[in-house]
Design a protein around this motif. Structure first.
Motif, PDB file in Angstrom:
ATOM      1  N   PRO A 184       0.627  -1.371   0.134  1.00  0.00           N
ATOM      2  CA  PRO A 184      -0.031   0.023  -0.020  1.00  0.00           C
ATOM      3  C   PRO A 184       0.732   1.227  -0.106  1.00  0.00           C
ATOM      4  N   ASP A 185       2.017   1.302   0.587  1.00  0.00           N
ATOM      5  CA  ASP A 185       2.723   2.355   0.457  1.00  0.00           C
ATOM      6  C   ASP A 185       3.419   2.730  -1.098  1.00  0.00           C
ATOM      7  N   GLN A 186       3.136   1.793  -1.955  1.00  0.00           N
ATOM      8  CA  GLN A 186       3.434   2.378  -3.334  1.00  0.00           C
ATOM      9  C   GLN A 186       2.286   3.355  -4.242  1.00  0.00           C
ATOM     10  N   LYS A 187       2.639   4.328  -4.303  1.00  0.00           N
ATOM     11  CA  LYS A 187       1.508   5.213  -5.035  1.00  0.00           C
ATOM     12  C   LYS A 187       1.375   5.151  -6.435  1.00  0.00           C
ATOM     13  N   LEU A 188       2.788   5.055  -6.996  1.00  0.00           N
ATOM     14  CA  LEU A 188       2.800   5.176  -8.395  1.00  0.00           C
ATOM     15  C   LEU A 188       3.892   3.922  -8.813  1.00  0.00           C
ATOM     16  N   ALA A 189       3.513   3.418  -9.956  1.00  0.00           N
ATOM     17  CA  ALA A 189       4.489   2.404 -10.446  1.00  0.00           C
ATOM     18  C   ALA A 189       4.594   2.507 -11.904  1.00  0.00           C
ATOM     19  N   ALA A 190       5.489   1.561 -12.399  1.00  0.00           N
ATOM     20  CA  ALA A 190       5.710   1.344 -13.995  1.00  0.00           C
ATOM     21  C   ALA A 190       5.780  -0.317 -14.013  1.00  0.00           C
ATOM     22  N   MET A 191       5.389  -0.811 -14.991  1.00  0.00           N
ATOM     23  CA  MET A 191       5.738  -2.177 -15.287  1.00  0.00           C
ATOM     24  C   MET A 191       5.947  -2.280 -16.717  1.00  0.00           C
ATOM     25  N   PHE A 192       6.896  -3.406 -16.999  1.00  0.00           N
ATOM     26  CA  PHE A 192       7.550  -3.443 -18.171  1.00  0.00           C
ATOM     27  C   PHE A 192       7.781  -5.229 -18.661  1.00  0.00           C
ATOM     28  N   ASP A 193       7.373  -5.233 -19.821  1.00  0.00           N
ATOM     29  CA  ASP A 193       7.801  -6.591 -20.412  1.00  0.00           C
ATOM     30  C   ASP A 193       9.346  -6.733 -20.323  1.00  0.00           C
ATOM     31  N   ALA A 194       9.681  -7.929 -20.025  1.00  0.00           N
ATOM     32  CA  ALA A 194      11.009  -8.298 -19.911  1.00  0.00           C
ATOM     33  C   ALA A 194      11.917  -8.173 -21.302  1.00  0.00           C
ATOM     34  N   ASP A 195      11.193  -8.157 -22.456  1.00  0.00           N
ATOM     35  CA  ASP A 195      11.893  -8.009 -23.791  1.00  0.00           C
ATOM     36  C   ASP A 195      11.960  -6.389 -24.114  1.00  0.00           C
ATOM     37  N   THR A 196      12.089  -5.542 -22.936  1.00  0.00           N
ATOM     38  CA  THR A 196      12.264  -4.210 -23.500  1.00  0.00           C
ATOM     39  C   THR A 196      13.734  -3.626 -22.986  1.00  0.00           C
ATOM     40  N   LYS A 197      13.872  -2.693 -23.456  1.00  0.00           N
ATOM     41  CA  LYS A 197      15.357  -1.977 -23.231  1.00  0.00           C
ATOM     42  C   LYS A 197      15.454  -0.645 -23.216  1.00  0.00           C
ATOM     43  N   PHE A 198      15.920  -0.011 -22.068  1.00  0.00           N
ATOM     44  CA  PHE A 198      15.909   1.577 -21.885  1.00  0.00           C
ATOM     45  C   PHE A 198      16.957   2.166 -22.895  1.00  0.00           C
ATOM     46  N   ARG A 199      16.608   3.450 -23.424  1.00  0.00           N
ATOM     47  CA  ARG A 199      17.623   4.001 -23.870  1.00  0.00           C
ATOM     48  C   ARG A 199      17.729   5.651 -23.052  1.00  0.00           C
ATOM     49  N   LYS A 200      16.822   5.724 -22.067  1.00  0.00           N
ATOM     50  CA  LYS A 200      16.958   6.984 -21.496  1.00  0.00           C
ATOM     51  C   LYS A 200      16.608   6.592 -19.879  1.00  0.00           C
ATOM     52  N   ASP A 201      16.630   7.646 -19.183  1.00  0.00           N
ATOM     53  CA  ASP A 201      16.382   7.769 -17.599  1.00  0.00           C
ATOM     54  C   ASP A 201      14.975   7.413 -17.558  1.00  0.00           C
ATOM     55  N   ILE A 202      14.637   6.380 -16.437  1.00  0.00           N
ATOM     56  CA  ILE A 202      13.132   6.258 -15.951  1.00  0.00           C
ATOM     57  C   ILE A 202      12.641   7.444 -15.389  1.00  0.00           C
ATOM     58  N   LYS A 203      13.415   8.142 -14.887  1.00  0.00           N
ATOM     59  CA  LYS A 203      13.086   9.430 -14.222  1.00  0.00           C
ATOM     60  C   LYS A 203      11.972  10.316 -15.213  1.00  0.00           C
ATOM     61  N   GLU A 204      12.741  10.166 -16.482  1.00  0.00           N
ATOM     62  CA  GLU A 204      11.841  10.804 -17.547  1.00  0.00           C
ATOM     63  C   GLU A 204      10.462  10.348 -17.700  1.00  0.00           C
ATOM     64  N   LEU A 205      10.436   8.836 -17.553  1.00  0.00           N
ATOM     65  CA  LEU A 205       9.330   8.475 -17.927  1.00  0.00           C
ATOM     66  C   LEU A 205       8.121   8.794 -16.759  1.00  0.00           C
ATOM     67  N   PHE A 206       8.652   8.596 -15.436  1.00  0.00           N
ATOM     68  CA  PHE A 206       7.901   9.023 -14.446  1.00  0.00           C
ATOM     69  C   PHE A 206       7.128  10.384 -14.376  1.00  0.00           C
ATOM     70  N   LYS A 207       8.118  11.472 -14.998  1.00  0.00           N
ATOM     71  CA  LYS A 207       7.494  12.793 -15.418  1.00  0.00           C
ATOM     72  C   LYS A 207       5.948  12.876 -15.950  1.00  0.00           C
ATOM     73  N   GLU A 208       5.634  11.663 -16.959  1.00  0.00           N
ATOM     74  CA  GLU A 208       4.663  11.573 -17.570  1.00  0.00           C
ATOM     75  C   GLU A 208       3.165  11.691 -16.591  1.00  0.00           C
ATOM     76  N   PHE A 209       3.525  11.127 -15.299  1.00  0.00           N
ATOM     77  CA  PHE A 209       2.403  11.052 -14.352  1.00  0.00           C
ATOM     78  C   PHE A 209       1.780  12.740 -14.158  1.00  0.00           C
ATOM     79  N   ASP A 210       2.741  13.740 -14.246  1.00  0.00           N
ATOM     80  CA  ASP A 210       2.442  14.998 -14.340  1.00  0.00           C
ATOM     81  C   ASP A 210       1.547  15.528 -15.375  1.00  0.00           C
ATOM     82  N   ASN A 211       1.402  14.598 -16.422  1.00  0.00           N
ATOM     83  CA  ASN A 211       0.564  14.958 -17.590  1.00  0.00           C
ATOM     84  C   ASN A 211      -0.893  14.245 -17.647  1.00  0.00           C
TER      85      ASN A 211
END
Ligand code: UPG
Length: 302
Positions: A125-152
């Motif tokens: 319950p202490d988790q307020k926001l989260a992201a889930m990914f398929d294991a067949d994905t690969k980052f090219r950028k900082d996940i911090k940037e993705l979480f900024k999408e919550f602001d939108n």
């Protein structure tokens, strides 16, 4: 106005499912690539939540420890047993699988592909926001940037997903589209249409989900039966079929994230009668921030 709730929490919650993995399974390499890229670009503290079964646990932990030692970065890691989680979501799975599974009734696969729809019940319950990914994905950028999408997120949004980049829902909605020739459902975005969502990356506003009596109602049998009947919808891609139906019926509940955050590489539908329109769907002009090597498609090195 959405406040920066993600900044109030210590950890960025990242979820991934890693089950049915044998010692020589290609999933091992995929998960290694995913974990390494996640950590390599991250400038924030990550809590990594991995859903495993007994056989996959040791493989997952070996990979995670290896990545942390080679990147010299660390994250908080927690494991969850898939069977225990599935048991808590039996109601959701039994409602969804008749409509969105290729082989309804195969308990294990069913549960696996619908877990995201009840993540707000599984996640502590202490988790307020989260992201889930398929294991067949690969980052090219900082996940911090993705979480900024919550602001939108709009004030009613519960999930954030990027568009499906193939004509799969043009196919699934064939009957509905023939009966509603002016519909934009299943049409490509460059024609002003809604192509559906892909669940290789999902953002969850867990706090809102837990409180939402509307969502609770939407995942009941009567509601899902009615929505799928309305669209003559018979899918086979699990949770993402449900997100797609929800996106048609209740668009305000899902925030659409930039396609660059789920750049799918699968071209299966191009060679299955959709070569004329495939490019309209797969087109993504923004910078790739997350590759998704779906249907076993190799991911570029960079
Ligand atoms: N997974 C397991 N064990 C399995 C199968 C799947 O842990 O035996 C997990 C894993 O994280 C995997 C994810 O589930 O990445 C999805 O399964 P996968 O086999 O990678 O599906 P894909 O072929 O990549 O993707 C198809 C669609 C894709 C969609 C996904 C939804 O092509 O667009 O996001 O199905 O489940």
């Amino acid at each position: 106005i959405i406040t920066n709730t993600y900044q109030n929490q210590l950890y960025y919650n990242v979820w991934c499912i890693f089950t049915k993995v044998g010692t020589n399974s290609p999933m091992r390499t995929k998960f290694h690539v995913f974990t390494k890229s996640l950590l390599a670009f991250a400038t924030v503290d990550i809590a990594f939540h991995v859903i495993i079964d007994d056989d996959s646990y040791t493989i997952a932990d070996t990979i995670v420890q290896d990545v942390m030692s080679t990147t010299n970065k660390t994250m908080k890691v927690q494991y969850y047993n898939v069977h225990e989680q599935a048991r808590q979501l039996e109601d959701i799975v039994s409602v969804m699988s008749p409509h969105f599974s290729s082989k309804p009734g195969t308990y294990y696969s069913d549960a696996l592909f619908f877990l995201s729809l009840g993540l707000h019940r599984i996640a502590p319950p202490d988790q307020k926001l989260a992201a889930m990914f398929d294991a067949d994905t690969k980052f090219r950028k900082d996940i911090k940037e993705l979480f900024k999408e919550f602001d939108n997120f709009g004030k009613e949004a519960l999930f954030g997903l990027a568009p499906e980049l193939s004509p799969v829902y043009r196919h699934v909605l064939y009957l509905y589209r023939s009966r509603h020739p002016k519909t934009m459902f299943g049409e490509s975005p460059n024609m002003g249409g809604f192509p559906g969502f892909n669940s290789g990356m999902v953002l969850f506003h867990l706090e809102r989900l837990r409180k939402s009596s509307l969502y609770e109602k939407i995942v009941t049998k009567d509601s899902v039966d009615a929505m799928t009947a309305k669209y003559h919808f018979k899918g086979h891609l699990g949770d993402q079929d449900f997100y797609t139906v929800l996106g048609m019926e209740r668009p305000e509940l899902i925030y659409t994230i930039d396609c660059g955050w789920n750049r799918q590489l699968c071209t299966w539908w191009r060679d299955r009668g959709y070569s004329d329109v495939f490019n309209n769907y797969s087109l993504c002009n923004s910078e790739t921030k997350l590759w998704h090597g779906n249907c076993n498609t190799p991911i570029p090195d960079h």
